[in-house]
Write an enzyme that holds these catalytic residues in place. Structure first.
Site, mmCIF file in Angstrom:
data_model
loop_
_atom_site.group_PDB
_atom_site.id
_atom_site.type_symbol
_atom_site.label_atom_id
_atom_site.label_comp_id
_atom_site.label_asym_id
_atom_site.label_seq_id
_atom_site.Cartn_x
_atom_site.Cartn_y
_atom_site.Cartn_z
ATOM 1 N N GLU A 257 -13.781 -4.063 0.612
ATOM 2 C CA GLU A 257 -13.764 -4.999 -0.509
ATOM 3 C C GLU A 257 -15.171 -5.525 -0.703
ATOM 4 O OE1 GLU A 257 -9.222 -6.840 -0.361
ATOM 5 O OE2 GLU A 257 -10.837 -7.874 0.725
ATOM 6 N N HIS B 25 -1.473 -1.706 6.566
ATOM 7 C CA HIS B 25 -1.811 -0.771 5.492
ATOM 8 C C HIS B 25 -2.348 0.564 6.019
ATOM 9 C CE1 HIS B 25 -1.057 -4.109 3.010
ATOM 10 N NE2 HIS B 25 -2.280 -4.580 2.868
ATOM 11 N N TYR C 163 0.818 -1.212 0.000
ATOM 12 C CA TYR C 163 0.000 0.000 0.000
ATOM 13 C C TYR C 163 0.854 1.265 0.000
ATOM 14 C CZ TYR C 163 -4.933 -0.813 -0.236
ATOM 15 O OH TYR C 163 -6.184 -1.067 -0.734
ATOM 16 N N LEU C 164 2.051 1.178 0.558
ATOM 17 C CA LEU C 164 2.931 2.345 0.564
ATOM 18 C C LEU C 164 3.466 2.642 -0.836
ATOM 19 C CD1 LEU C 164 4.941 1.856 3.881
ATOM 20 C CD2 LEU C 164 2.958 3.307 3.448
ATOM 21 N N GLY C 165 3.345 1.686 -1.742
ATOM 22 C CA GLY C 165 3.799 1.903 -3.106
ATOM 23 C C GLY C 165 2.718 2.403 -4.035
#
Length: 591
Positions: free
Chosen positions: A313, A337, A276-278
């Site tokens: 989701e 996340h 998630y950091l990407g």
């Protein structure tokens, strides 16, 4: 001289500066052009040679490539118009001598993560010319497989960028020729010695840099790291290891894993990946805040009423129930996340964009957080529901899940940061499966306008007049700001509208997958988007007491229908702090 990527626009003109060539036995650090990490603006890096005699041991990461920022090139429309080497040392001799290589070993190559994410991300980097000239990819797993069988398996998941399809097949063939396979046990040093021999055959006499991606269950991390360390690490370059979550189940198991890893690696060699950091919008968070004067002065308790971190989701565990039941939604999504995004959002201005400076500020946020109380948490579990003639199974209908399971598939929590900037501001976090929509976003709700002259136009519902900044991480990436404005006409009627930056409409280029960015960062040694051990300790310290209480007391989750908006208790939790969940408002579906 050919510079391998790093994220330079294709075809950029390059001029060479005259300088004596460095020693042909030097190791070269890879660098980016136009996306300088140590400067606020885009710039180029100077690339310096590092003599191999400084390399102390096979797994010694204390040797760092020397990279320093120089004067930025001219920039037109947000990207360098020309990349020049006037500021660089001339490394053409090194390039011609093909001095270094990168060997990437995907451990667990036959698994879903490797097939669906890692190999496609590596191909995307190759397609965009972002990998070094000399690289080799090895798949390693227990399954018996030939090189040809691996290539056939990988080829089924590769796709090309939408804007560059003309040479897709050719690029795929070139990439697959760089992929090889080695079958072996995860705890066998002998098998890793055999892998080492194969790697050396491809590396030749070049400086060998090696990256191991552990796409395997956490219970065999240490076996692989031990064998790789002793039998397959580089002797004249760097060795790095990417570790996938989960990083333990609680503070104790996480600390034990870290201690185990550090028996064979130093901290700088461990790249704990949180994909998630990407993601593009998460990486843009600090840019939005620190490079726009309009936002930074408002980024505090004085103007912000609450912050919401939302992950939903629209599907259930889908056969992964056995794995999921041992972790639950809090460990799977919230502790990593969402908490990492919260730390990036709330941190103080770092002294630079260097990895350690940013991670230092994130740790301060995590250590400043108020301990989580059970009364500030709501958990839920989805149940079977019939809609439109279709029956959707409940969580415990999954054959891999115990019928009496109390594992939450939904959780909402109110968190607080005990510091001067955020004192009293609720950070509301919620994550769930089998909900009405698939979405991940950050919602910043600002305070009401004091003495609002137009409050009569909104009646008693002042929340309708509240400005809100929304950063939609996925899908359909966007940043929009909700504002109040007058509807054209003779009367005084107000409307709520969005100032909208919709990425698909604004930018024609496809947004890279998070794994592409993180893999490239790991190859370059950029640690900013990876999790340091003290960050991990602080994150688990926040959630471990809550998790233990939930499990020891076997707190029953509130049931909610598959495809609904989640448990009613989540709304009561928000109302407790005079907040409405922003993703459930009517405007949410117009954005």
């Amino acid at each position: 001289m050919a510079l391998s990527c790093m994220r330079c626009p294709a075809g950029a003109a390059v001029r060479r500066a005259a300088a004596p060539p460095p020693s042909p036995t030097a190791a070269v650090s890879f660098a980016r052009c136009g996306f300088g990490r140590s400067a606020a603006g885009g710039g180029c890096w100077r690339i310096q040679a590092v003599a191999p005699q400084e390399v102390k041991a096979p797994m010694d990461a204390n040797v760092k490539n020397a990279v320093t920022p120089t004067t930025p090139p001219k920039v037109e429309n947000g990207s360098p118009s020309e990349i020049t080497l006037d500021e660089f040392e001339d490394l053409s001799a090194l390039s011609k001598n093909d001095d270094s290589t990168v060997s990437i070993t995907v451990v667990g190559a036959s698994g879903d993560l490797a097939k669906k994410k890692i190999f496609p991300a590596l191909f995307a980097l190759y397609y965009e010319d972002c990998l070094p000239k000399h690289f080799t990819i090895f798949g390693y797993a227990r399954s018996k497989m030939t090189d040809a069988e691996l290539r056939n398996m990988v080829s089924k998941t590769l796709t090309c960028r939408i804007d560059k399809r003309e040479n897709c097949s050719e690029k795929m063939d070139e990439f697959l020729k760089r992929c090889f396979y080695h079958s072996g046990q995860y705890d066998s040093e002998e098998h890793f010695i055999d892998l080492d021999k194969k790697l050396k055959q491809h590396e030749g006499s070049r400086v060998s840099n090696r990256l191991f991606y552990l796409s395997i269950p956490p219970n065999i991390f240490l076996d692989v790291v031990k064998c790789a360390s002793k039998s397959a690490s580089s002797v004249n370059g760097w060795t790095r290891v990417i570790v996938e979550k989960p990083f333990g189940r609680d503070s104790e198991s996480s600390a034990a894993l870290t201690r185990g890893l550090k028996q064979y690696l130093v901290e700088d060699q461990i790249f704990r990946i949180d994909h998630y950091l990407g993601k593009e919008l998460v990486e843009n968070l600090s840019v939005l805040r620190f490079s726009n004067l309009v936002f930074e002065p408002l980024w505090s308790r004085q103007y912000i009423r609450n912050v919401q971190l939302i992950f939903s989701e629209d599907f259930g565990t889908e056969g992964r129930g056995g794995y999921f039941d041992s972790y639950g939604i809090i460990r799977d999504i919230m502790q990593n996340h969402l908490l990492q995004i919260l730390a990036l959002f709330a941190m103080e201005t770092p002294i630079s964009l260097e990895a350690e400076d940013i991670r230092n500020e994130k740790v301060k946020v995590l250590r400043s957080m108020k301990p989580l109380q059970l009364e500030d948490v709501v958990i839920g579990q989805y149940k079977s529901h019939t809609k439109g003639g279709t029956t959707y199974p409940g969580y415990t209908d999954d054959k891999t899940v115990p019928k009496d399971s109390v594992t939450p598939t939904f959780a909402a929590a109110a968190l607080f940061i005990n510091n001067a900037r955020w004192d009293g501001v609720p950070f509301l976090m919620k994550a769930g499966k089998a909900l009405h929509t698939k979405r991940a976003e950050i919602r910043v709700q600002f305070r009401h306008v004091p003495g609002n002259l137009y409050k009569g136009s909104f009646g008693t519902d002042l929340d309708r007049a509240t400005n809100e900044l929304v950063i939609r991480v996925q899908p359909d990436e966007a940043i929009y700001l909700k504002i109040n404005n007058k509807i054209p006409g003779l009367g005084m009627r107000l409307d709520r509208s969005n100032l909208n930056l919709h990425y698909a409409a604004r930018y024609s280029k496809e947004i890279p997958d998070a794994y592409e960015r993180l893999l490239l960062d790991a190859i370059e040694g950029e640690r900013r988007l990876f999790i340091r051990s003290d960050e991990l300790d602080a994150a688990w310290s926040l959630f471990t007491p809550l998790l233990k209480e939930l499990e020891e007391k076997r707190i029953a989750p509130e049931l909610y229908p598959y495809g609904s908006r989640g448990p009613v208790g989540a709304h009561y939790l928000a109302a407790k702090y005079n907040v409405r969940w922003g993703d459930l408002s009517a405007e949410h579906y117009k954005a």
